[in-house]
Design a protein around this motif. Structure first.
Motif, mmCIF file in Angstrom:
data_model
loop_
_atom_site.group_PDB
_atom_site.id
_atom_site.type_symbol
_atom_site.label_atom_id
_atom_site.label_comp_id
_atom_site.label_asym_id
_atom_site.label_seq_id
_atom_site.Cartn_x
_atom_site.Cartn_y
_atom_site.Cartn_z
ATOM 1 N N ARG A 180 2.545 -2.836 -0.679
ATOM 2 C CA ARG A 180 2.890 -2.664 -2.098
ATOM 3 C C ARG A 180 4.370 -2.880 -2.408
ATOM 4 N NH1 ARG A 180 -0.993 0.335 -0.470
ATOM 5 N NH2 ARG A 180 -2.984 0.191 -1.566
ATOM 6 N N GLN A 197 -1.969 4.806 9.612
ATOM 7 C CA GLN A 197 -2.819 4.029 8.708
ATOM 8 C C GLN A 197 -2.723 2.551 9.093
ATOM 9 O OE1 GLN A 197 -2.316 5.575 4.356
ATOM 10 N NE2 GLN A 197 -0.379 5.963 5.413
ATOM 11 N N PRO A 203 15.911 3.500 5.787
ATOM 12 C CA PRO A 203 15.030 2.734 6.678
ATOM 13 C C PRO A 203 14.525 3.593 7.839
ATOM 14 C CG PRO A 203 17.311 2.010 6.911
ATOM 15 C CD PRO A 203 17.301 3.026 5.811
ATOM 16 N N TRP A 263 -12.257 -0.964 5.612
ATOM 17 C CA TRP A 263 -12.034 -1.552 4.291
ATOM 18 C C TRP A 263 -12.146 -0.501 3.192
ATOM 19 C CZ3 TRP A 263 -15.537 -5.985 6.300
ATOM 20 C CH2 TRP A 263 -14.743 -6.981 6.873
ATOM 21 N N THR A 276 4.390 -5.183 4.348
ATOM 22 C CA THR A 276 3.775 -3.967 3.801
ATOM 23 C C THR A 276 2.797 -4.404 2.717
ATOM 24 O OG1 THR A 276 5.457 -3.741 2.099
ATOM 25 C CG2 THR A 276 5.908 -2.664 4.228
ATOM 26 N N ALA A 326 -0.512 5.993 -1.626
ATOM 27 C CA ALA A 326 -1.355 5.391 -2.676
ATOM 28 C C ALA A 326 -2.837 5.399 -2.333
ATOM 29 C CB ALA A 326 -0.921 3.936 -2.902
ATOM 30 N N PRO A 367 -8.278 8.815 1.978
ATOM 31 C CA PRO A 367 -7.863 10.232 2.055
ATOM 32 C C PRO A 367 -6.473 10.478 2.636
ATOM 33 C CG PRO A 367 -9.415 9.728 3.814
ATOM 34 C CD PRO A 367 -9.314 8.496 2.976
ATOM 35 N N PHE A 377 -7.835 -14.161 6.292
ATOM 36 C CA PHE A 377 -6.796 -13.180 5.886
ATOM 37 C C PHE A 377 -6.378 -12.354 7.098
ATOM 38 C CE2 PHE A 377 -4.452 -10.314 3.324
ATOM 39 C CZ PHE A 377 -4.871 -9.007 3.535
HETATM 40 C C1 BV8 Z 1 -12.917 5.994 1.365
HETATM 41 C C2 BV8 Z 1 -6.871 -1.320 6.501
HETATM 42 C C3 BV8 Z 1 -15.035 6.944 0.987
HETATM 43 C C4 BV8 Z 1 -7.246 -2.683 6.000
HETATM 44 C C5 BV8 Z 1 -6.529 0.023 4.487
HETATM 45 C C6 BV8 Z 1 -11.792 3.441 -6.675
HETATM 46 C C7 BV8 Z 1 -12.600 2.434 -6.154
HETATM 47 C C8 BV8 Z 1 -12.843 2.313 -4.775
HETATM 48 C C9 BV8 Z 1 -12.272 3.220 -3.897
HETATM 49 C C10 BV8 Z 1 -11.448 4.202 -4.431
HETATM 50 C C11 BV8 Z 1 -11.214 4.335 -5.799
HETATM 51 N N1 BV8 Z 1 -10.367 5.387 -5.979
HETATM 52 C C12 BV8 Z 1 -10.074 5.932 -4.783
HETATM 53 C C13 BV8 Z 1 -10.747 5.229 -3.845
HETATM 54 C C14 BV8 Z 1 -10.738 5.476 -2.446
HETATM 55 C C15 BV8 Z 1 -9.884 4.394 -1.794
HETATM 56 C C16 BV8 Z 1 -8.477 4.441 -2.352
HETATM 57 O O1 BV8 Z 1 -7.743 5.371 -2.064
HETATM 58 N N2 BV8 Z 1 -8.130 3.435 -3.170
HETATM 59 C C17 BV8 Z 1 -6.800 3.397 -3.755
HETATM 60 C C18 BV8 Z 1 -6.374 1.947 -3.936
HETATM 61 C C19 BV8 Z 1 -6.829 4.155 -5.084
HETATM 62 N N3 BV8 Z 1 -9.913 4.720 -0.398
HETATM 63 C C20 BV8 Z 1 -10.881 4.190 0.376
HETATM 64 O O2 BV8 Z 1 -11.695 3.381 0.006
HETATM 65 C C21 BV8 Z 1 -10.923 4.747 1.788
HETATM 66 N N4 BV8 Z 1 -12.275 5.109 2.093
HETATM 67 O O3 BV8 Z 1 -12.446 6.605 0.430
HETATM 68 O O4 BV8 Z 1 -14.206 6.129 1.787
HETATM 69 C C22 BV8 Z 1 -16.228 7.237 1.785
HETATM 70 C C23 BV8 Z 1 -16.595 8.547 1.958
HETATM 71 C C24 BV8 Z 1 -17.735 8.829 2.668
HETATM 72 C C25 BV8 Z 1 -18.478 7.785 3.240
HETATM 73 C C26 BV8 Z 1 -18.075 6.462 3.069
HETATM 74 C C27 BV8 Z 1 -16.954 6.173 2.342
HETATM 75 C C28 BV8 Z 1 -10.523 3.714 2.821
HETATM 76 C C29 BV8 Z 1 -9.114 3.272 2.587
HETATM 77 C C30 BV8 Z 1 -8.672 2.390 3.763
HETATM 78 C C31 BV8 Z 1 -8.455 0.972 3.296
HETATM 79 N N5 BV8 Z 1 -7.820 0.216 4.371
HETATM 80 N N6 BV8 Z 1 -6.001 -0.659 5.518
HETATM 81 C C32 BV8 Z 1 -6.046 -3.591 5.920
HETATM 82 O O5 BV8 Z 1 -4.953 -3.211 6.348
HETATM 83 O O6 BV8 Z 1 -6.243 -4.729 5.451
HETATM 84 S S1 BV8 Z 1 -5.500 0.688 3.310
HETATM 85 C C33 BV8 Z 1 -3.866 0.178 3.511
HETATM 86 O O7 BV8 Z 1 -3.116 0.559 2.365
HETATM 87 C C34 BV8 Z 1 -3.168 0.933 4.608
HETATM 88 O O8 BV8 Z 1 -3.970 1.154 5.717
HETATM 89 C C35 BV8 Z 1 -2.714 2.218 3.982
HETATM 90 O O9 BV8 Z 1 -3.689 3.218 4.128
HETATM 91 C C36 BV8 Z 1 -2.708 1.902 2.530
HETATM 92 C C37 BV8 Z 1 -1.352 2.181 1.957
HETATM 93 O O10 BV8 Z 1 -0.476 1.409 2.620
HETATM 94 P P1 BV8 Z 1 0.935 2.001 3.141
HETATM 95 O O11 BV8 Z 1 0.836 2.086 4.603
HETATM 96 O O12 BV8 Z 1 1.357 3.222 2.401
HETATM 97 O O13 BV8 Z 1 1.857 0.782 2.741
HETATM 98 P P2 BV8 Z 1 2.456 0.463 1.307
HETATM 99 O O14 BV8 Z 1 2.871 -0.972 1.308
HETATM 100 O O15 BV8 Z 1 1.542 0.955 0.232
HETATM 101 O O16 BV8 Z 1 3.759 1.370 1.271
HETATM 102 C C38 BV8 Z 1 4.782 1.109 2.212
HETATM 103 C C39 BV8 Z 1 5.766 2.259 2.091
HETATM 104 O O17 BV8 Z 1 6.763 2.095 3.100
HETATM 105 C C40 BV8 Z 1 6.486 2.278 0.751
HETATM 106 O O18 BV8 Z 1 6.548 3.608 0.273
HETATM 107 C C41 BV8 Z 1 7.900 1.771 1.084
HETATM 108 O O19 BV8 Z 1 8.891 2.404 0.288
HETATM 109 C C42 BV8 Z 1 8.044 2.199 2.516
HETATM 110 N N7 BV8 Z 1 8.924 1.331 3.317
HETATM 111 C C43 BV8 Z 1 9.071 -0.027 3.227
HETATM 112 N N8 BV8 Z 1 9.993 -0.432 4.140
HETATM 113 C C44 BV8 Z 1 10.408 0.671 4.814
HETATM 114 C C45 BV8 Z 1 9.743 1.800 4.286
HETATM 115 N N9 BV8 Z 1 9.958 3.043 4.732
HETATM 116 C C46 BV8 Z 1 10.848 3.189 5.738
HETATM 117 N N10 BV8 Z 1 11.521 2.166 6.283
HETATM 118 C C47 BV8 Z 1 11.338 0.908 5.856
HETATM 119 N N11 BV8 Z 1 12.020 -0.103 6.416
#
Ligand code: BV8
Length: 231
Positions: free
Chosen positions: A27, A93, A221, A153, A25, A182, A185, A57
């Motif tokens: 985070r 996602q 899980p 990205w 994952t 986190a 959209p 990567f």
């Molecule tokens: C956009 C693909 C605009 C790549 C991913 C400041 C600066 C720059 C940008 C931003 C900013 N503030 C906000 C933004 C927007 C930004 C954003 O949200 N940033 C965050 C960090 C604040 N978003 C973007 O940039 C998006 N694009 O906004 O575009 C735009 C508009 C018009 C025109 C052009 C552009 C694009 C975001 C997509 C990025 N790509 N992935 C890669 O994989 O390498 S993001 C990646 O992290 C994932 O795809 C997913 O979306 C995201 C979160 O990951 P999760 O899937 O939630 O995983 P995580 O580890 O976080 O959590 C796991 C969960 O599972 C936990 O809760 C855990 O408890 C649980 N879990 C664990 N084990 C289990 C479990 N649950 C059940 N059972 C288990 N066994």
């Protein structure tokens, strides 16, 4: 299924649904972003700055998909797709292909797919299961060095957003599975569902950043929670 007959279910999955299959994952403890900064490997600027580092990567993560299998959560969602009499929208996602390998046929990959390449010049995208390097030639346009992983990205527009919002508006149940809430959209879908009066359910290992926004949250899980939800 413990809800009085939803007719249209919208499911959003994140890395947690694939965790028990052995996919890292982002985070959690020891997750991807604890090993490398997303700014260095998951932005267009990073790719422009050091393409081979970004390719490495994703090459390592793509190779990691070879030795793993879908888990009961993926299989339960595929069963839901086959057996549910209403409309099921599955938006992920995740960039792995475990939903497909678990039997789901209609999967909306809003952040792209790791086992596909994308040509930054002509937009051609195709299955690509092996390593990608900047020396690669695009088979569609003949350009060299333009192939990248077909993933979204940070700072790039996620795919299928119009379809996603259309389906969300038609849903009467929104289920979020294995995501930290986190990243936008996607992280905003639950509040949009709430605004539309759609019932919301979170299935996650532990409370996510957005848990408070859900009508109901079940923690544990995915391999246990999702089959229990689908039954
Ligand atoms: C956009 C693909 C605009 C790549 C991913 C400041 C600066 C720059 C940008 C931003 C900013 N503030 C906000 C933004 C927007 C930004 C954003 O949200 N940033 C965050 C960090 C604040 N978003 C973007 O940039 C998006 N694009 O906004 O575009 C735009 C508009 C018009 C025109 C052009 C552009 C694009 C975001 C997509 C990025 N790509 N992935 C890669 O994989 O390498 S993001 C990646 O992290 C994932 O795809 C997913 O979306 C995201 C979160 O990951 P999760 O899937 O939630 O995983 P995580 O580890 O976080 O959590 C796991 C969960 O599972 C936990 O809760 C855990 O408890 C649980 N879990 C664990 N084990 C289990 C479990 N649950 C059940 N059972 C288990 N066994």
């Amino acid at each position: 299924m413990a809800f009085d007959g939803p007719k249209s279910i919208f499911v959003l999955t994140g890395a947690g649904v694939s965790a028990e299959s052995g996919v890292a994952t982002y985070r959690d403890q020891g997750g991807l972003w604890s090993k490398v900064r997303l700014e260095d490997v998951a932005t267009p600027e990073a790719f422009a700055r050091d393409p081979e580092r970004v390719q490495a990567f994703y090459n390592a993560r793509r190779a990691g998909l070879n030795g793993i299998s879908p888990n009961p959560a993926h299989e339960a969602l595929a069963r839901l797709e086959r057996e549910f009499g209403g409309t099921l929208t599955l938006v992920t996602q995740n960039i792995d292909d475990l939903h497909e390998r678990g039997g789901s046929e209609n999967v909306i990959h809003m952040h792209g797919r790791l086992r596909r390449s994308l040509c930054a010049i002509c937009g051609d995208t195709r299955e690509h299961h092996s390593d990608l390097h900047v020396t690669e030639v695009c088979e569609a346009c003949g350009e060299t060095g333009t192939l990248r992983p077909d993933v979204v990205w940070f700072g790039e527009m996620p795919h299928h957003m119009e379809l996603i919002f259309e389906r969300l508006e038609q849903a009467d149940l929104f289920v979020s599975i294995g995501t930290s809430g986190a990243v936008y959209p996607a992280a905003g879908f639950v509040s949009e569902a709430g605004r539309l009066g759609i019932r919301t359910l979170e299935l996650n290992l532990e409370p996510s950043d957005g848990s408070f926004q859900f009508d109901e949250a079940r923690h544990g899980p995915a391999s246990k929670l999702v089959p229990a939800f689908v039954e």
